[in-house]
Design a protein around this motif. Structure first.
Motif, PDB file in Angstrom:
ATOM      1  N   LEU A   1       0.804  -1.446   0.033  1.00  0.00           N
ATOM      2  CA  LEU A   1      -0.042   0.005   0.076  1.00  0.00           C
ATOM      3  C   LEU A   1       0.841   1.171  -0.230  1.00  0.00           C
ATOM      4  CD1 LEU A   1      -2.652   1.268   0.186  1.00  0.00           C
ATOM      5  CD2 LEU A   1      -2.627   1.121   2.708  1.00  0.00           C
TER       6      LEU A   1
ATOM      7  N   LEU B   1       2.438   1.747  -3.433  1.00  0.00           N
ATOM      8  CA  LEU B   1       1.536   2.014  -4.372  1.00  0.00           C
ATOM      9  C   LEU B   1       0.986   3.486  -4.382  1.00  0.00           C
ATOM     10  CD1 LEU B   1      -0.809   1.433  -6.625  1.00  0.00           C
ATOM     11  CD2 LEU B   1      -2.438   0.861  -4.508  1.00  0.00           C
TER      12      LEU B   1
ATOM     13  N   LEU C   1      -0.346  -2.900  -7.132  1.00  0.00           N
ATOM     14  CA  LEU C   1      -1.483  -3.235  -6.793  1.00  0.00           C
ATOM     15  C   LEU C   1      -1.840  -4.671  -7.058  1.00  0.00           C
ATOM     16  CD1 LEU C   1      -4.237  -2.252  -5.794  1.00  0.00           C
ATOM     17  CD2 LEU C   1      -4.902  -1.717  -8.134  1.00  0.00           C
ATOM     18  N   SER C   2      -1.415  -5.031  -8.064  1.00  0.00           N
ATOM     19  CA  SER C   2      -1.701  -6.486  -8.331  1.00  0.00           C
ATOM     20  C   SER C   2      -0.966  -7.471  -7.451  1.00  0.00           C
ATOM     21  CB  SER C   2      -1.059  -6.887  -9.990  1.00  0.00           C
ATOM     22  OG  SER C   2      -1.742  -5.987 -11.008  1.00  0.00           O
TER      23      SER C   2
ATOM     24  N   THR D   1       0.039  -6.771  -4.382  1.00  0.00           N
ATOM     25  CA  THR D   1      -0.428  -6.854  -3.206  1.00  0.00           C
ATOM     26  C   THR D   1      -1.983  -7.476  -3.104  1.00  0.00           C
ATOM     27  OG1 THR D   1       0.536  -4.401  -2.871  1.00  0.00           O
ATOM     28  CG2 THR D   1      -1.293  -5.050  -1.314  1.00  0.00           C
TER      29      THR D   1
END
Length: 515
Positions: free
Chosen positions: A361, A364, A468-469, A471
């Motif tokens: 996070l 990102l 993001l992918s 995580t």
């Protein structure tokens, strides 16, 4: 978290013994393999930003950098010859993974580390003495061969030497050493760039021999791991003698017996398969295979090596001066070391998954904001001057991003793959992990400057998409492995909501609770 599993082995054995000074020393020596890798990651980016290095070896880039040939900021350092100088090391490390895997399995972890250190020393000598580009490339390839052996053997050595309750912290030392190596390289580059006469880059490249010498001299005095000794047929007396030394107690029979049982099961599994290298593709190993492919794949697609390889080049692209860009790289290096120290302190207390998720996070958000700021300042044309406020803001955000990586995907990208495989496929699994890692490092290192030129600020959003992918992947598919003995790791997969369809539930009397 939906789909996630925190695993507590209620019957995990607490073997007698303690964390001995000998284990700490052995772990530090093995982890210095990370110092070799880290120094090289940091040194190449700084050297390629030095005019005294670019002018004789890469004159086309030098003319762009000096403004002799016009180029927008995004494309100033775009040169495949220059990027191959950085990435060729990782190509060589990739190609040597299977010989290194064979050596690690058949001749032990210790010997593979020694071989890697010797080859790395030769590469450092070639680079420091280079008089033309071919010598630079030969030196980088030799460095890569050395790194390939070390990253294959050192994480396994650390995982197998450590008590299960401290395995995360000791294995994290490998990543900590990588970050220290990067920081030292940045400091060296900052100092050597000021040397009059234009030979400072030779000192920067030649000092790569120092961490290799530490690994070589230290490894000679170390034993191999008990797992590897049993695997290679050492006598019971020799293995127990080593265990007593490692654990600091005479009561080692239970651990020795469990290691022997694990080795016997490994031998049985190997004998049931005509080719032990292909055993890893069996259905019951699908979870480990997926992890050992995707974790290093995602680790490199965070964009971290863009920062670490090319930090000075990137900062120059963003409008920093030469000295300012090198100093900014030093600052990010300091943050990298400090944040990895945080992982060392908390990974065995809070587990792997919380660090993965929080770090993802954090990376990102910082990637999206960095890309937005660069978009606002440089736009598509790539021509602008950066105010001090913007420059400091970008450095601060990059530090936030580096910190997120350094206490999550940095150390855990090495730790988790090294601890999840049963003995019969452990060296093969680590070979795949290192192969994917080096392949992706090579690809990112080779294409980054061209991608920056082609996609401009959009490159940071591309990396944000991958963060993001990965995580989400961790949230749904990675179980917690904190505190689970390596010999019992199959229980983790057989109880996971998704992976249990691939892994048979063995030894049901030993309960693994899903939290």
């Amino acid at each position: 978290m939906a789909g996630g599993a925190a695993v507590v082995d209620s019957s995990s054995k607490a073997y007698p013994g303690r964390m001995t000074a000998f284990v700490i020393f052995a772990s530090l020596v093995a982890a210095c393999g990370g110092l070799m890798l880290g120094y090289d990651i940091g040194i190449s980016g700084g050297v390629t930003a030095m005019s005294s290095f670019l002018q004789p070896f890469f004159p086309d880039v030098y003319r762009k950098e000096q403004g002799i040939v016009s180029s927008n900021q995004y494309c100033k350092f775009d040169s495949h010859k220059l990027t191959f100088f950085t990435s060729s090391l990782y190509l060589a490390a990739l190609l040597v993974q299977w010989p290194a895997s064979y050596s690690t399995s058949k001749h032990g972890r210790k010997l593979s580390i020694i071989i890697g250190a010797v080859i790395f020393l030769l590469g450092a000598a070639f680079n420091a003495a280079a008089i033309h580009v071919a010598m630079l490339y030969i030196g980088r390839l030799l460095l890569g061969l050395g790194v390939g052996f070390v990253i294959q053997a050192a994480p396994l050595y650390l995982s197998e030497m450590a008590p299960s309750k401290s395995r995360g912290s000791l294995n994290t030392i490998f990543q900590l050493m990588i970050t220290i190596g990067i920081l030292l390289a940045n400091l060296v580059n900052y100092a050597t760039n000021k040397i009059q006469g234009g030979w400072g880059w030779r000192l920067s490249l030649g000092l790569a021999a120092l961490p290799a010498a530490i690994v070589l001299l230290g490894s000679i005095s170390l034993p191999d791991t008990p797992n590897s000794m049993i695997e290679r047929g050492a006598s019971e007396e020799d293995v127990k003698k080593n265990l007593r030394r490692i654990r600091g107690t005479d009561d080692v029979h239970e651990e020795y017996q469990d290691l022997c049982d694990a080795c016997a099961n490994a031998s049985k599994a190997a004998n049931n398969n005509n080719n032990n290298k292909l055993a890893i593709f069996q259905r019951k190993y699908v979870p480990q295979m997926v992890m050992t492919f995707l974790i290093p794949f995602f680790q490199q697609l965070t964009g971290i090596n863009v920062i670490m390889f090319y930090a000075p080049v990137l900062f120059q692209t963003l409008g920093f001066g030469n000295d300012a860009s090198l100093m900014s790289a030093v600052i990010t290096g300091l943050v990298n070391v400090a944040a990895t120290g945080v992982a060392f302190l908390v990974v065995d207390r809070y587990g792997r998954r919380p660090l993965f998720l929080e770090g993802g996070l954090q990376m990102l958000l910082s990637q999206v904001i960095i890309g937005s700021l660069i978009w606002k300042v440089f736009g598509v044309a790539g021509v602008a001057s950066v105010s001090k406020g913007y420059a400091y803001g970008i450095v601060a955000l990059i530090c936030v991003y580096v910190a997120g990586f350094a206490w999550s995907w940095g150390p855990l990208g090495w730790l988790v793959p090294s601890e999840i495989f049963p003995l019969e496929i452990r060296s093969t699994g680590q070979g795949i992990n290192a192969t994917i890692n080096m392949l992706m490092t090579f690809v990112i290192g080779q294409v980054f400057l061209s991608l920056l030129c082609a996609t401009k600020f959009g490159l940071f959003f591309i990396f944000a998409f991958f963060v993001l992918s990965m995580t989400l992947f961790v949230a749904f598919f990675l179980p917690e492995t904190k505190g689970i003995p390596i010999e019992d790791m199959s229980k983790v997969w057989s109880q996971h909501w998704f992976w249990r369809r691939f892994v048979p539930c063995e030894d049901s009397t030993r309960r693994v609770e899903m939290v």
